[in-house]
Design a protein around this motif. Structure first.
Motif, PDB file in Angstrom:
ATOM      1  N   GLY A 335     116.719  27.404  11.234  1.00  0.00           N
ATOM      2  CA  GLY A 335     117.034  26.352  10.278  1.00  0.00           C
ATOM      3  C   GLY A 335     116.596  26.740   8.876  1.00  0.00           C
ATOM      4  N   GLY A 336     117.133  26.042   7.907  1.00  0.00           N
ATOM      5  CA  GLY A 336     116.758  26.325   6.523  1.00  0.00           C
ATOM      6  C   GLY A 336     117.492  25.414   5.567  1.00  0.00           C
ATOM      7  N   GLY A 337     117.517  25.828   4.318  1.00  0.00           N
ATOM      8  CA  GLY A 337     118.185  25.015   3.317  1.00  0.00           C
ATOM      9  C   GLY A 337     117.809  25.432   1.909  1.00  0.00           C
ATOM     10  N   ARG A 338     118.255  24.619   0.948  1.00  0.00           N
ATOM     11  CA  ARG A 338     118.008  24.880  -0.474  1.00  0.00           C
ATOM     12  C   ARG A 338     116.738  24.175  -0.919  1.00  0.00           C
ATOM     13  NH1 ARG A 338     120.219  26.925  -4.984  1.00  0.00           N
ATOM     14  NH2 ARG A 338     121.858  27.855  -3.711  1.00  0.00           N
ATOM     15  N   TYR A 339     115.914  24.898  -1.705  1.00  0.00           N
ATOM     16  CA  TYR A 339     114.642  24.337  -2.170  1.00  0.00           C
ATOM     17  C   TYR A 339     114.439  24.711  -3.644  1.00  0.00           C
ATOM     18  CZ  TYR A 339     113.334  29.076  -0.635  1.00  0.00           C
ATOM     19  OH  TYR A 339     113.298  30.431  -0.425  1.00  0.00           O
ATOM     20  N   ASP A 340     115.167  24.058  -4.517  1.00  0.00           N
ATOM     21  CA  ASP A 340     115.198  24.429  -5.931  1.00  0.00           C
ATOM     22  C   ASP A 340     113.912  24.107  -6.697  1.00  0.00           C
ATOM     23  OD1 ASP A 340     117.706  25.438  -5.601  1.00  0.00           O
ATOM     24  OD2 ASP A 340     118.765  23.747  -6.514  1.00  0.00           O
ATOM     25  N   ARG A 345     106.818  24.893  -9.137  1.00  0.00           N
ATOM     26  CA  ARG A 345     105.399  24.556  -9.087  1.00  0.00           C
ATOM     27  C   ARG A 345     104.551  25.605  -9.803  1.00  0.00           C
ATOM     28  NH1 ARG A 345     103.646  25.470  -4.333  1.00  0.00           N
ATOM     29  NH2 ARG A 345     101.714  24.305  -4.641  1.00  0.00           N
ATOM     30  N   PHE A 346     105.015  26.867  -9.786  1.00  0.00           N
ATOM     31  CA  PHE A 346     104.272  27.949 -10.416  1.00  0.00           C
ATOM     32  C   PHE A 346     104.704  28.191 -11.864  1.00  0.00           C
ATOM     33  CE2 PHE A 346     104.361  28.855  -5.865  1.00  0.00           C
ATOM     34  CZ  PHE A 346     103.035  29.159  -5.583  1.00  0.00           C
ATOM     35  N   THR A 347     105.999  28.049 -12.139  1.00  0.00           N
ATOM     36  CA  THR A 347     106.537  28.459 -13.432  1.00  0.00           C
ATOM     37  C   THR A 347     106.793  27.301 -14.391  1.00  0.00           C
ATOM     38  OG1 THR A 347     108.835  28.320 -12.660  1.00  0.00           O
ATOM     39  CG2 THR A 347     107.670  30.411 -12.304  1.00  0.00           C
ATOM     40  N   GLY A 348     106.926  26.104 -13.844  1.00  0.00           N
ATOM     41  CA  GLY A 348     107.294  24.968 -14.681  1.00  0.00           C
ATOM     42  C   GLY A 348     108.772  24.905 -14.967  1.00  0.00           C
ATOM     43  N   GLN A 349     109.526  25.890 -14.505  1.00  0.00           N
ATOM     44  CA  GLN A 349     110.969  25.943 -14.714  1.00  0.00           C
ATOM     45  C   GLN A 349     111.677  25.901 -13.362  1.00  0.00           C
ATOM     46  OE1 GLN A 349     111.191  29.712 -16.691  1.00  0.00           O
ATOM     47  NE2 GLN A 349     110.890  28.836 -18.739  1.00  0.00           N
ATOM     48  N   VAL A 350     112.815  25.252 -13.335  1.00  0.00           N
ATOM     49  CA  VAL A 350     113.597  25.169 -12.101  1.00  0.00           C
ATOM     50  C   VAL A 350     114.145  26.549 -11.754  1.00  0.00           C
ATOM     51  CG1 VAL A 350     115.647  24.214 -10.998  1.00  0.00           C
ATOM     52  CG2 VAL A 350     114.207  22.752 -12.428  1.00  0.00           C
ATOM     53  N   VAL A 351     113.859  27.008 -10.562  1.00  0.00           N
ATOM     54  CA  VAL A 351     114.382  28.281 -10.067  1.00  0.00           C
ATOM     55  C   VAL A 351     115.105  27.998  -8.748  1.00  0.00           C
ATOM     56  CG1 VAL A 351     113.849  30.617  -9.294  1.00  0.00           C
ATOM     57  CG2 VAL A 351     112.507  29.577 -11.135  1.00  0.00           C
ATOM     58  N   PRO A 352     116.422  28.067  -8.739  1.00  0.00           N
ATOM     59  CA  PRO A 352     117.156  27.751  -7.504  1.00  0.00           C
ATOM     60  C   PRO A 352     116.842  28.751  -6.402  1.00  0.00           C
ATOM     61  CG  PRO A 352     118.624  28.719  -9.128  1.00  0.00           C
ATOM     62  CD  PRO A 352     117.326  28.484  -9.833  1.00  0.00           C
ATOM     63  N   ALA A 353     116.788  28.276  -5.167  1.00  0.00           N
ATOM     64  CA  ALA A 353     116.504  29.152  -4.028  1.00  0.00           C
ATOM     65  C   ALA A 353     117.055  28.525  -2.764  1.00  0.00           C
ATOM     66  CB  ALA A 353     115.000  29.384  -3.886  1.00  0.00           C
ATOM     67  N   THR A 354     117.436  29.373  -1.833  1.00  0.00           N
ATOM     68  CA  THR A 354     117.924  28.894  -0.535  1.00  0.00           C
ATOM     69  C   THR A 354     117.614  29.944   0.516  1.00  0.00           C
ATOM     70  OG1 THR A 354     119.842  27.975   0.640  1.00  0.00           O
ATOM     71  CG2 THR A 354     120.253  29.880  -0.773  1.00  0.00           C
ATOM     72  N   GLY A 355     117.389  29.514   1.748  1.00  0.00           N
ATOM     73  CA  GLY A 355     117.059  30.485   2.783  1.00  0.00           C
ATOM     74  C   GLY A 355     117.036  29.886   4.170  1.00  0.00           C
ATOM     75  N   VAL A 356     116.856  30.772   5.156  1.00  0.00           N
ATOM     76  CA  VAL A 356     116.864  30.370   6.555  1.00  0.00           C
ATOM     77  C   VAL A 356     115.711  31.034   7.284  1.00  0.00           C
ATOM     78  CG1 VAL A 356     118.344  32.272   7.348  1.00  0.00           C
ATOM     79  CG2 VAL A 356     118.356  30.098   8.586  1.00  0.00           C
ATOM     80  N   SER A 357     115.212  30.384   8.313  1.00  0.00           N
ATOM     81  CA  SER A 357     114.132  30.919   9.136  1.00  0.00           C
ATOM     82  C   SER A 357     114.550  30.872  10.603  1.00  0.00           C
ATOM     83  CB  SER A 357     112.846  30.115   8.933  1.00  0.00           C
ATOM     84  OG  SER A 357     111.808  30.605   9.761  1.00  0.00           O
ATOM     85  N   ILE A 358     114.413  31.998  11.293  1.00  0.00           N
ATOM     86  CA  ILE A 358     114.729  32.083  12.721  1.00  0.00           C
ATOM     87  C   ILE A 358     113.430  32.014  13.516  1.00  0.00           C
ATOM     88  CG2 ILE A 358     115.615  33.565  14.559  1.00  0.00           C
ATOM     89  CD1 ILE A 358     117.587  34.714  12.553  1.00  0.00           C
ATOM     90  N   GLY A 359     113.380  31.139  14.506  1.00  0.00           N
ATOM     91  CA  GLY A 359     112.247  31.081  15.423  1.00  0.00           C
ATOM     92  C   GLY A 359     112.371  32.211  16.431  1.00  0.00           C
ATOM     93  N   VAL A 360     111.606  33.261  16.244  1.00  0.00           N
ATOM     94  CA  VAL A 360     111.774  34.487  17.021  1.00  0.00           C
ATOM     95  C   VAL A 360     111.540  34.248  18.511  1.00  0.00           C
ATOM     96  CG1 VAL A 360     110.847  36.812  17.386  1.00  0.00           C
ATOM     97  CG2 VAL A 360     111.217  35.958  15.059  1.00  0.00           C
ATOM     98  N   ASP A 361     110.466  33.549  18.852  1.00  0.00           N
ATOM     99  CA  ASP A 361     110.174  33.316  20.272  1.00  0.00           C
ATOM    100  C   ASP A 361     111.258  32.468  20.929  1.00  0.00           C
ATOM    101  OD1 ASP A 361     107.740  34.743  20.293  1.00  0.00           O
ATOM    102  OD2 ASP A 361     106.723  33.067  19.348  1.00  0.00           O
ATOM    103  N   ARG A 362     111.749  31.474  20.202  1.00  0.00           N
ATOM    104  CA  ARG A 362     112.832  30.631  20.737  1.00  0.00           C
ATOM    105  C   ARG A 362     114.085  31.459  20.993  1.00  0.00           C
ATOM    106  NH1 ARG A 362     113.529  25.858  22.784  1.00  0.00           N
ATOM    107  NH2 ARG A 362     115.298  25.326  21.446  1.00  0.00           N
TER     108      ARG A 362
END
Length: 495
Positions: A335-340, A345-362
């Motif tokens: 599962g995953g999604g966009r987290y702009d 939180r670090f830069t004070g500027q909006v940095v678009p990002a999106t990604g997915v994570s696979i549960g390896v054991d599953r």
């Protein structure tokens, strides 16, 4: 003089919620991760390894199923700073990108694989340390990046052995849900806590069912162990709006989108989300990813609070049998999604990002249930020791085998009992044992014992067939490597 109390021996047991992985399990995982990495690499993603330890400040408040940053992680104080083991791969990526953004390309595409740790209540199949395999694009605002991640996820599942038709990547948009929450009266900063509870409640639909989710939308729910989870405190009418959103899926993508438009009404943010879903659907269709592989499904919300746009989940649709013998769908493996807002939180500027994570054991468990993983794996060829004084000769045999890429070892235990050497070879799942004593060395030969054939004969053959077939024979010493390779090739071709 007081008697010194004897220090008790430590208990040889794995800590609660953790487990050990042995040879074959590690090998299977490594092979699967190599296949996943090959797909990610083909899509242009680069590998990244981050520290297992981050500051709690860097990890932030975005922890699973909790609202305070000091819960859900393994943390300790050091030099006035709180440090913690990473609980996922995404928060460290946000820190890395913010720290090195001037040296990284934009967009930055990376994948990462490794263990993560969560200080949560363990349960059956739920461990405090587990493997994740992530891929993310940072710096791309277009939902084309989200569509690409979904396409890559579908290709990855097929690459590791999940057949088309046995999975579906389900896509939704958090903005649509935000629009529905506006309609339900949950907009505004003062409703942030309630919205977080609603998100986590919806994300548990598969596990708790509609009534369980309704309880979490209301006053709360007590589980089978007696633990109580506080609810969002919604009224019946508000809960009906949220549950209506979860039931918005229709027979086709366009019909589902039309229903979502109805649900978000005049909400501006909701309308944006619906438009983004339409764009993603068009891009995926153009790439050959039809609804049999990737579909729009409003029930997908993802429980973590940092998602800001498209969200997606890979579900395996084939049936398995649970611990009580009941049939059920295997369920989600990624599962995953966009987290702009995460890098902001670090830069004070909006940095678009999106990604997915696979549960390896599953995913490994899914492949195992489909018979896509080989058995215990072929062990090393074992060169047995009949004469300790000829150890150099045995080592020479092993060196020849290894130089030709064949996994091999000399038996290094007590060689006095030859039966124990063969027992060891069986425990190592060895395909071949090499036997040579004084007579063999004098004659320039070795004995080859085909252990796989021997096991088959012992299991299936009658006494007459046993006498007719042999799994041990003599070959010239110079033919050792060729003969072993022939045996290994035969069994490799047989699968």
């Amino acid at each position: 003089m007081a008697k010194i109390k004897k220090q008790p021996r430590p208990k040889a047991q794995t800590p609660k919620g953790f487990r050990d992985y042995f040879g074959a399990e590690v090998t299977k995982r490594t092979e699967m991760l190599q296949k996943i990495a090959a797909v990610y690499h083909r899509y242009g993603f680069d590998a990244l390894e981050t520290s297992a330890v981050e500051t709690v400040e860097a990890l932030g408040k975005f922890l699973p199923d909790v609202d305070r940053p000091n819960e859900g992680v393994f943390a300790w104080e050091e030099d006035a700073d709180w440090l913690a083991l990473r609980y996922d791969m995404t928060a460290p990526l946000a820190r890395v990108y913010a720290q090195h953004r001037n040296d990284l390309p934009t967009p930055y595409r990376r994948y990462a694989m490794g263990p993560v740790w969560r200080n949560e209540k363990p349960g059956p199949g739920r461990f405090r340390q587990f493997y994740q395999c992530d891929a993310d694009t940072v710096g791309a605002a277009s939902v084309a990046a989200d569509a690409e991640i979904c396409a890559m996820l579908a290709d990855t599942l097929e690459a590791v052995g999940i057949a088309r038709g046995d999975y579906v990547v389900r896509v939704n948009n958090r903005k649509v849900l935000n629009g529905v929450m506006e309609v339900a009266g949950l907009a505004g900063d003062d409703k942030e806590a309630e919205r977080g509870i609603v998100l986590r409640a919806i994300d548990k639909l598969d596990r708790l069912g509609v009534e369980g989710v309704r309880a979490l939308l209301g006053e709360g729910r007590k589980d089978d162990s007696g633990d109580f989870t506080k609810g969002a405190g919604l009224g019946e009418a508000q809960a009906d709006v949220v549950l209506g959103f979860m039931d918005a899926k229709r027979d086709t993508g366009p019909e589902t989108v039309a229903r979502l438009k109805e649900l978000v009404g005049d909400s501006e943010i909701g309308g944006e989300g619906v438009a983004e879903l339409e764009t993603m659907a068009a891009l995926l269709e153009a790439g050959g990813y039809a609804a049999d592989r990737i579909e729009i499904d409003p029930s997908v919300v993802r429980g973590l609070g940092y998602y800001t746009g498209p969200v997606y989940e890979a579900e395996l649709t084939f049936e398995v049998t649970d611990e009580k013998g009941r049939p059920r769908n295997f369920g989600s493996v990624a599962g995953g999604g966009r987290y702009d807002d995460l890098v902001k939180r670090f830069t004070g500027q909006v940095v678009p990002a999106t990604g997915v994570s696979i549960g390896v054991d599953r995913l490994l468990a899914a492949l195992d249930s489909k018979g896509q993983l080989k058995g215990a794996g072929v062990g090393p060829v074992v060169v047995t020791v009949m004469d300790r004084d000829r150890m150099a000769d045995y080592q020479a045999m092993v060196a020849e085998l290894r130089s030709e890429g064949i996994r091999a070892e000399v038996y290094l235990g007590n060689p006095k009992n030859f039966g124990n050497q063969l027992k060891y070879a069986d425990q190592r799942n060895s395909p071949v044992a090499v036997i040579a004593g004084g007579d063999e060395f004098d004659s320039g030969v070795v004995q080859i014992k085909d252990l796989i054939l021997g096991a088959e004969i012992a299991k299936n053959a009658t006494l007459e067939e046993w006498n007719e077939r042999t799994n041990q024979y003599e070959v010239k010493r110079e033919d050792l490597v060729a003969e072993v390779r022939k045996i290994l090739t035969t069994y490799s071709e047989q699968g």
